[in-house]
Design an enzyme around this catalytic site. Structure first.
Site, PDB file in Angstrom:
ATOM      1  N   LYS A  40      -2.059 -94.247  12.467  1.00 53.86           N
ATOM      2  CA  LYS A  40      -1.699 -95.594  12.008  1.00 53.86           C
ATOM      3  C   LYS A  40      -0.540 -96.026  12.889  1.00 53.86           C
ATOM      4  CE  LYS A  40       0.674 -98.073  10.031  1.00 53.86           C
ATOM      5  NZ  LYS A  40       1.361 -99.175  10.799  1.00 53.86           N
ATOM      6  N   GLU A  42       2.055-101.996  14.066  1.00 52.95           N
ATOM      7  CA  GLU A  42       1.272-103.235  14.139  1.00 52.95           C
ATOM      8  C   GLU A  42       1.816-104.174  15.219  1.00 52.95           C
ATOM      9  OE1 GLU A  42       3.220-102.052  11.819  1.00 52.95           O
ATOM     10  OE2 GLU A  42       3.837-103.536  10.324  1.00 52.95           O
ATOM     11  N   SER A  44      11.935 -95.983  11.171  1.00 51.02           N
ATOM     12  CA  SER A  44      13.301 -96.157  10.672  1.00 51.02           C
ATOM     13  C   SER A  44      13.558 -95.230   9.481  1.00 51.02           C
ATOM     14  CB  SER A  44      13.510 -97.620  10.270  1.00 51.02           C
ATOM     15  OG  SER A  44      12.510 -97.995   9.348  1.00 51.02           O
ATOM     16  N   CYS A  84      15.148 -94.246  20.200  1.00 52.72           N
ATOM     17  CA  CYS A  84      15.869 -93.465  19.178  1.00 52.72           C
ATOM     18  C   CYS A  84      16.844 -92.502  19.834  1.00 52.72           C
ATOM     19  CB  CYS A  84      14.895 -92.715  18.295  1.00 52.72           C
ATOM     20  SG  CYS A  84      14.060 -91.407  19.184  1.00 52.72           S
ATOM     21  N   GLU A 124      22.423 -98.402  12.657  1.00 49.36           N
ATOM     22  CA  GLU A 124      21.659 -98.405  13.907  1.00 49.36           C
ATOM     23  C   GLU A 124      21.377 -99.870  14.283  1.00 49.36           C
ATOM     24  OE1 GLU A 124      17.456 -97.174  13.717  1.00 49.36           O
ATOM     25  OE2 GLU A 124      17.766 -96.062  15.568  1.00 49.36           O
TER      26      GLU A 124
HETATM   27  P1  NAD Z   1       9.507 -98.920  11.213  1.00 51.63           P
HETATM   28  O1  NAD Z   1      10.090 -97.980  10.229  1.00 51.63           O
HETATM   29  O2  NAD Z   1       9.631-100.380  10.947  1.00 51.63           O
HETATM   30  O3  NAD Z   1       7.920 -98.649  11.370  1.00 51.63           O
HETATM   31  C1  NAD Z   1       7.408 -97.361  11.597  1.00 51.63           C
HETATM   32  C2  NAD Z   1       6.018 -97.289  10.966  1.00 51.63           C
HETATM   33  O4  NAD Z   1       6.119 -97.493   9.560  1.00 51.63           O
HETATM   34  C3  NAD Z   1       5.059 -98.349  11.506  1.00 51.63           C
HETATM   35  O5  NAD Z   1       3.795 -97.769  11.704  1.00 51.63           O
HETATM   36  C4  NAD Z   1       5.033 -99.381  10.390  1.00 51.63           C
HETATM   37  O6  NAD Z   1       3.809-100.071  10.297  1.00 51.63           O
HETATM   38  C5  NAD Z   1       5.273 -98.555   9.146  1.00 51.63           C
HETATM   39  N1  NAD Z   1       5.956 -99.313   8.095  1.00 51.63           N
HETATM   40  C6  NAD Z   1       6.807-100.370   8.258  1.00 51.63           C
HETATM   41  N2  NAD Z   1       7.230-100.802   7.051  1.00 51.63           N
HETATM   42  C7  NAD Z   1       6.668-100.008   6.123  1.00 51.63           C
HETATM   43  C8  NAD Z   1       6.734 -99.954   4.680  1.00 51.63           C
HETATM   44  N3  NAD Z   1       7.487-100.813   3.988  1.00 51.63           N
HETATM   45  N4  NAD Z   1       6.044 -99.006   4.063  1.00 51.63           N
HETATM   46  C9  NAD Z   1       5.279 -98.130   4.738  1.00 51.63           C
HETATM   47  N5  NAD Z   1       5.163 -98.139   6.097  1.00 51.63           N
HETATM   48  C10 NAD Z   1       5.850 -99.058   6.778  1.00 51.63           C
HETATM   49  O7  NAD Z   1      10.109 -98.529  12.639  1.00 51.63           O
HETATM   50  P2  NAD Z   1       9.980 -99.320  14.007  1.00 51.63           P
HETATM   51  O8  NAD Z   1      10.810-100.560  13.925  1.00 51.63           O
HETATM   52  O9  NAD Z   1       8.560 -99.465  14.396  1.00 51.63           O
HETATM   53  O10 NAD Z   1      10.646 -98.283  15.029  1.00 51.63           O
HETATM   54  C11 NAD Z   1      12.023 -98.220  15.273  1.00 51.63           C
HETATM   55  C12 NAD Z   1      12.695 -97.137  14.461  1.00 51.63           C
HETATM   56  O11 NAD Z   1      12.078 -95.879  14.732  1.00 51.63           O
HETATM   57  C13 NAD Z   1      14.145 -96.939  14.817  1.00 51.63           C
HETATM   58  O12 NAD Z   1      14.877 -96.740  13.626  1.00 51.63           O
HETATM   59  C14 NAD Z   1      14.164 -95.702  15.688  1.00 51.63           C
HETATM   60  O13 NAD Z   1      15.382 -95.000  15.699  1.00 51.63           O
HETATM   61  C15 NAD Z   1      13.079 -94.917  15.043  1.00 51.63           C
HETATM   62  N6  NAD Z   1      12.540 -93.889  15.934  1.00 51.63           N
HETATM   63  C16 NAD Z   1      12.831 -92.594  15.649  1.00 51.63           C
HETATM   64  C17 NAD Z   1      12.372 -91.586  16.486  1.00 51.63           C
HETATM   65  C18 NAD Z   1      12.671 -90.137  16.176  1.00 51.63           C
HETATM   66  O14 NAD Z   1      11.956 -89.263  16.655  1.00 51.63           O
HETATM   67  N7  NAD Z   1      13.684 -89.852  15.379  1.00 51.63           N
HETATM   68  C19 NAD Z   1      11.600 -91.902  17.612  1.00 51.63           C
HETATM   69  C20 NAD Z   1      11.314 -93.258  17.854  1.00 51.63           C
HETATM   70  C21 NAD Z   1      11.790 -94.239  16.996  1.00 51.63           C
END
Ligand code: NAD
Length: 498
Positions: free
Chosen positions: A172, A175, A225, A280, A383
């Protein structure tokens, strides 16, 4: 253009009637709409995966590895197309987009060693006539939920390992940039992967909840996140799944007075502003030790930041970074810059006025630099995930060390110094998962493992490397005895090795 799903070896249009906009961040235009799957669509993908996994799990690991071997070749063949598509939906530069693909490809290369990673352990003669062996078996159907910022690398970290280990996979992806994950699924199919082993289902919370509640999904790997990571972890565990979730970060780089200041400044520029800070493992906090070090550092950083080439990916390979991923992300990051000013930090370089001629609707923000940031400010605690670097001055090494130690996140960190004792002390004491010594972005190579500590990760085991195989397999231990070793009569005491 409407983007659907890839289920059971075919592209499938979305049936929910719900869509999310996919932007070209450089122009600000909506370039496609991605379908958001229903629970029923997700269930259809899981059912296909359950069926397909029976044969795939029974395929010998060397044959499974050969699919990945061919996949690596196809990634090289299509590198330009993948990178261009990635840049168009994400906004990062083309060389950086290639890096995104290559860091995933390196994990695919590591997974070609699946036969070795799946080897078990054997103890001959553990007791009289008794042999004991442990084997690794796939879990069945497993899932990965991935973020927008590495649309090639992070899906590959997860599905290459899981599939090489004999599982079927439900991806998944974010989006915000769904095209590259779909291209990767096509390439895996071209490489010889049977239908139903890699399914890409696009969606939002509804799809994520469907994954977390599905009784046929055994394990879930999430990256995104921290708030969502914690939600996915809690809910997935409550539904009896194996779950690992990787979250947000605030990565500090300590600059000791003896560091090579030119090298430290260059390292900070690349790691803080590359990919517009949407990594990240980006350094978002610089901690110079001593006032003199801080003054020298800020003096070196300022002209470098003012000279950064911010432009669309189409402007050439010498672009330093591009736009943020969406208008919403731009507003969020800009809001943090406003807040930092209101909180009393000194905004040394202000990128808020940046305008890109011909791309006025793009989501661009120039590089920003704050000095005299303090621990109590929101711009330090949270962040930001944008091209904003904060300098927080420390009087001595102990004060500098205490900053990342006390921060709620623990993903990555770095120290710049010429002194081996200080570097060793730092690497030993720091409560953070990935540490760089004169290396600003210490993302581990494919055959080591990636993962943070504290609120940057929930669950056990890291991603890729040996931990990846452990996460996507389970151990079975067999104790065997043949008739010649069996004593006569029933045994009522717990068997021991005496
Ligand atoms: P995000 O949390 O918004 O989305 C991540 C995933 O969760 C996506 O597939 C999204 O569709 C899904 N999602 C979003 N809202 C949701 C909800 N309410 N309920 C269930 N699923 C939901 O993150 P992002 O903005 O796509 O990515 C950036 C974040 O990812 C930053 O915080 C970054 O630090 C983190 N990140 C962490 C690592 C690591 O390995 N620690 C690596 C890359 C990115």
């Amino acid at each position: 253009m409407e983007i659907g799903h890839f289920i059971n070896g075919s592209h499938v249009a979305g049936g929910s009637g719900r869509f999310s906009d996919v932007y070209n961040p450089a122009t600000g235009e909506v370039q496609a709409k991605v379908a958001l799957a229903t629970r029923q669509e997700m269930r259809g993908a899981v059912e296909a995966a359950v069926e397909a996994q029976k044969g795939w799990g029974a395929t010998n690991p060397q044959k499974r590895a050969r699919v990945l071997m061919r996949f690596v070749g196809l990634l090289h063949r299509d590198m330009d197309k993948l990178a261009e598509t990635l840049s168009r939906e994400h906004g990062k530069t083309v060389p950086d987009a290639k890096g995104d693909v290559i860091r995933g490809l390196e994990v695919a290369e590591f997974c070609i060693g699946a036969p070795h990673m799946m080897k078990g352990e054997y103890s001959e003669g553990a007791g009289p006539g008794i042999d004991v062996y442990s084997i690794r078996q796939p879990l069945g159907v497993v899932a990965g939920i991935t973020p927008f910022n590495f649309p090639a690398m992070i899906p590959m970290w997860k599905f290459c390992t899981a599939i090489a280990a004999g599982n079927a996979f439900i991806l998944k992806p974010s989006e915000r940039n769904p095209s590259v994950p779909l291209m990767l699924a096509e390439l895996m199919q071209e490489a010889g992967l049977p239908d139903g082993i890699l399914n890409v289902v696009n969606g939002d919370k509804e799809s994520v909840d469907a994954i977390l509640e599905d009784p046929d999904i055994q394990a879930v790997g999430f990256v995104g996140s921290t708030a969502i990571a914690e939600y996915v972890y809690t809910k997935g565990c409550a539904h009896g799944k194996r779950v690992q979730c990787f979250g947000g970060a605030k990565n500090h780089m300590i600059i000791m007075p003896d560091a090579d200041m030119e090298q430290a400044a260059d390292a900070l520029i690349g790691s803080a502003y590359g990919a517009a800070g949407e990594r990240c493992m980006a350094i978002s906090v610089a901690v110079p030790v001593g006032e003199e070090t801080a003054d020298r550092l800020v003096e070196k950083l300022t002209p470098r930041i003012e000279a950064l080439k911010v432009a669309p990916y189409t402007a050439g390979d010498d672009v330093d970074f591009g736009p943020l991923v969406t208008g919403e992300a731009l507003e969020r990051v800009r809001g943090f810059v406003d807040k930092g000013v209101a909180e009393g930090a000194k905004l040394v370089v202000d990128g808020r006025g940046f305008k890109m001629q011909g791309y006025e609707n793009g989501f661009f923000l120039g590089g920003c630099l704050f000095d005299h940031v303090t621990k109590d400010m929101d711009i330090y605690k949270q962040e930001i995930f944008g091209p904003v670097l904060s300098v927080i001055r420390a009087a001595n090494y102990e004060e500098a060390l205490d900053l990342p130690m006390s921060h709620e996140y623990g993903n990555g960190t770095a120290i710049f110094t010429r002194d081996g004792d200080t570097a060793r002390d730092f690497a030993s004491k720091i409560n953070i998962g990935m540490v760089g010594i004169n290396v600003p972005i210490p993302v581990p190579i494919a055959y080591h493992t990636f993962g943070g500590w504290k609120r940057s990760a929930f669950g056990d085991l890291n991603q890729h490397g040996a931990d990846g195989f452990k996460f996507y397999t389970r151990t079975k231990t067999v104790t065997a005895r043949w008739p010649s070793g069996v004593k006569e009569g029933a045994e009522f005491s717990i068997p021991t090795m005496d």
